[in-house]
Design a protein around this motif. Structure first.
Motif, PDB file in Angstrom:
ATOM      1  N   LEU A  17       0.831  -1.208   0.000  1.00 26.86           N
ATOM      2  CA  LEU A  17       0.000   0.000   0.000  1.00 26.86           C
ATOM      3  C   LEU A  17       0.868   1.261   0.000  1.00 26.86           C
ATOM      4  CD1 LEU A  17      -2.842  -0.958   2.514  1.00 26.86           C
ATOM      5  CD2 LEU A  17      -3.136  -0.356   0.099  1.00 26.86           C
ATOM      6  N   ARG A  18       1.933   1.256   0.794  1.00 30.35           N
ATOM      7  CA  ARG A  18       2.809   2.423   0.869  1.00 30.35           C
ATOM      8  C   ARG A  18       3.502   2.662  -0.469  1.00 30.35           C
ATOM      9  NH1 ARG A  18       5.077   1.337   5.471  1.00 30.35           N
ATOM     10  NH2 ARG A  18       3.587   2.593   6.610  1.00 30.35           N
ATOM     11  N   THR A  19       3.943   1.595  -1.120  1.00 28.63           N
ATOM     12  CA  THR A  19       4.598   1.722  -2.422  1.00 28.63           C
ATOM     13  C   THR A  19       3.618   2.256  -3.464  1.00 28.63           C
ATOM     14  OG1 THR A  19       6.086  -0.098  -1.872  1.00 28.63           O
ATOM     15  CG2 THR A  19       5.858   0.452  -4.212  1.00 28.63           C
ATOM     16  N   THR A  20       2.415   1.720  -3.481  1.00 29.74           N
ATOM     17  CA  THR A  20       1.377   2.199  -4.395  1.00 29.74           C
ATOM     18  C   THR A  20       1.063   3.661  -4.112  1.00 29.74           C
ATOM     19  OG1 THR A  20       0.440  -0.029  -4.479  1.00 29.74           O
ATOM     20  CG2 THR A  20      -0.988   1.780  -5.192  1.00 29.74           C
ATOM     21  N   VAL A  23       3.736   5.885  -5.611  1.00 30.38           N
ATOM     22  CA  VAL A  23       3.576   6.005  -7.072  1.00 30.38           C
ATOM     23  C   VAL A  23       2.455   6.997  -7.389  1.00 30.38           C
ATOM     24  CG1 VAL A  23       2.868   4.779  -9.163  1.00 30.38           C
ATOM     25  CG2 VAL A  23       4.518   3.725  -7.594  1.00 30.38           C
ATOM     26  N   GLY A  24       1.331   6.849  -6.696  1.00 35.50           N
ATOM     27  CA  GLY A  24       0.210   7.766  -6.911  1.00 35.50           C
ATOM     28  C   GLY A  24       0.576   9.197  -6.576  1.00 35.50           C
ATOM     29  N   PHE A  25       1.256   9.380  -5.438  1.00 37.85           N
ATOM     30  CA  PHE A  25       1.625  10.737  -5.022  1.00 37.85           C
ATOM     31  C   PHE A  25       2.621  11.359  -5.996  1.00 37.85           C
ATOM     32  CE2 PHE A  25       3.660  14.077  -2.597  1.00 37.85           C
ATOM     33  CZ  PHE A  25       2.569  14.689  -1.993  1.00 37.85           C
ATOM     34  N   SER A  31       1.662  15.953 -11.975  1.00 43.45           N
ATOM     35  CA  SER A  31       0.557  16.622 -12.664  1.00 43.45           C
ATOM     36  C   SER A  31       0.385  18.055 -12.160  1.00 43.45           C
ATOM     37  CB  SER A  31      -0.747  15.829 -12.516  1.00 43.45           C
ATOM     38  OG  SER A  31      -1.239  15.863 -11.203  1.00 43.45           O
ATOM     39  N   ILE A  32       0.670  18.300 -10.894  1.00 43.18           N
ATOM     40  CA  ILE A  32       0.611  19.663 -10.360  1.00 43.18           C
ATOM     41  C   ILE A  32       1.721  20.511 -10.984  1.00 43.18           C
ATOM     42  CG2 ILE A  32       0.958  21.085  -8.277  1.00 43.18           C
ATOM     43  CD1 ILE A  32      -1.762  19.741  -8.227  1.00 43.18           C
ATOM     44  N   LEU A  33       2.916  19.944 -11.076  1.00 42.12           N
ATOM     45  CA  LEU A  33       4.045  20.688 -11.642  1.00 42.12           C
ATOM     46  C   LEU A  33       3.854  21.004 -13.123  1.00 42.12           C
ATOM     47  CD1 LEU A  33       7.186  19.022 -10.003  1.00 42.12           C
ATOM     48  CD2 LEU A  33       6.176  21.244  -9.482  1.00 42.12           C
ATOM     49  N   THR A  34       3.267  20.077 -13.861  1.00 44.54           N
ATOM     50  CA  THR A  34       3.098  20.279 -15.303  1.00 44.54           C
ATOM     51  C   THR A  34       1.766  20.932 -15.665  1.00 44.54           C
ATOM     52  OG1 THR A  34       2.185  18.053 -15.587  1.00 44.54           O
ATOM     53  CG2 THR A  34       4.577  18.311 -15.860  1.00 44.54           C
ATOM     54  N   TRP A  42      -4.655  10.732  -8.642  1.00 42.36           N
ATOM     55  CA  TRP A  42      -5.414  11.121  -7.449  1.00 42.36           C
ATOM     56  C   TRP A  42      -6.149   9.902  -6.892  1.00 42.36           C
ATOM     57  CZ3 TRP A  42      -4.754  15.084  -4.444  1.00 42.36           C
ATOM     58  CH2 TRP A  42      -4.262  16.276  -4.962  1.00 42.36           C
ATOM     59  N   GLY A  43      -6.738   9.122  -7.773  1.00 46.78           N
ATOM     60  CA  GLY A  43      -7.457   7.928  -7.346  1.00 46.78           C
ATOM     61  C   GLY A  43      -6.547   6.933  -6.650  1.00 46.78           C
ATOM     62  N   ILE A  44      -5.386   6.684  -7.247  1.00 46.76           N
ATOM     63  CA  ILE A  44      -4.414   5.760  -6.656  1.00 46.76           C
ATOM     64  C   ILE A  44      -3.978   6.266  -5.277  1.00 46.76           C
ATOM     65  CG2 ILE A  44      -2.032   4.900  -6.855  1.00 46.76           C
ATOM     66  CD1 ILE A  44      -2.508   4.854  -9.937  1.00 46.76           C
ATOM     67  N   THR A  45      -3.696   7.555  -5.198  1.00 52.50           N
ATOM     68  CA  THR A  45      -3.235   8.151  -3.939  1.00 52.50           C
ATOM     69  C   THR A  45      -4.305   8.070  -2.859  1.00 52.50           C
ATOM     70  OG1 THR A  45      -1.812   9.655  -5.184  1.00 52.50           O
ATOM     71  CG2 THR A  45      -2.263  10.237  -2.892  1.00 52.50           C
ATOM     72  N   ILE A  46      -5.523   8.410  -3.203  1.00 52.59           N
ATOM     73  CA  ILE A  46      -6.609   8.421  -2.221  1.00 52.59           C
ATOM     74  C   ILE A  46      -6.946   7.008  -1.752  1.00 52.59           C
ATOM     75  CG2 ILE A  46      -9.073   8.911  -1.917  1.00 52.59           C
ATOM     76  CD1 ILE A  46      -8.552  11.411  -3.735  1.00 52.59           C
ATOM     77  N   VAL A  47      -7.081   6.066  -2.680  1.00 55.99           N
ATOM     78  CA  VAL A  47      -7.445   4.692  -2.300  1.00 55.99           C
ATOM     79  C   VAL A  47      -6.345   4.046  -1.451  1.00 55.99           C
ATOM     80  CG1 VAL A  47      -7.902   2.370  -3.192  1.00 55.99           C
ATOM     81  CG2 VAL A  47      -9.055   4.346  -4.200  1.00 55.99           C
ATOM     82  N   SER A  48      -5.093   4.179  -1.884  1.00 56.51           N
ATOM     83  CA  SER A  48      -3.994   3.584  -1.111  1.00 56.51           C
ATOM     84  C   SER A  48      -3.818   4.298   0.232  1.00 56.51           C
ATOM     85  CB  SER A  48      -2.691   3.595  -1.906  1.00 56.51           C
ATOM     86  OG  SER A  48      -2.314   4.929  -2.226  1.00 56.51           O
TER      87      SER A  48
END
Length: 129
Positions: A17-20, A23-25, A31-34, A42-48
């Motif tokens: 979960l932490r590794t996922t 990756v999400g973060f 995406s914020i930088l670009t 966002w989905g990966i980050t929120i779910v994990s």
């Protein structure tokens, strides 16, 4: 007290979960930088993140009063700020990275310190006396 007891594979579930989550973060940060929209990250980050939060908090209710939880409360506040203050989004994300790195590598005497009890607490038994 806990709702989720220890089980075989729990450590590997947390590592996965932490590794996922990382990756999400990383995708969110990119995406914020670009300036691009990458909802999948966002989905990966929120779910994990919810998985990690649930696993930690429900495995030991003392988690809610430990420094590691306080760090989570601050990170969630910063994450909320990302949505309301676009111009400071990357500042908030960098702060989240700094807090995460410091807490995850801090000694247990820091991570498990209870801001309610004023000392290191690892279980409900430690709260007595």
């Amino acid at each position: 007290m806990s709702i989720i007891p220890n089980f075989i594979g729990k450590r590997w579930l947390k590592i996965s979960l932490r590794t996922t989550h990382l990756v999400g973060f990383a995708g969110v940060f990119g995406s914020i930088l670009t300036g691009t929209e990458q909802d999948v990250y966002w989905g990966i980050t929120i779910v994990s993140g919810l998985g990690l939060l649930s696993l930690e908090a429900l495995s030991n209710f003392v988690w809610f009063v430990q420094i590691r939880a306080l760090a989570m409360y601050i990170k969630l506040t910063l994450l909320t700020c990302v949505f309301f203050f676009d111009e400071y989004a990357w500042h908030c994300l960098v702060a989240i990275i700094i807090i995460s790195g410091m807490i995850s590598h801090a000694p247990s005497s820091v991570r498990y310190y209870s801001f309610v009890h004023g000392r290191k607490i690892t279980s409900l038994n430690d709260t007595k006396g």
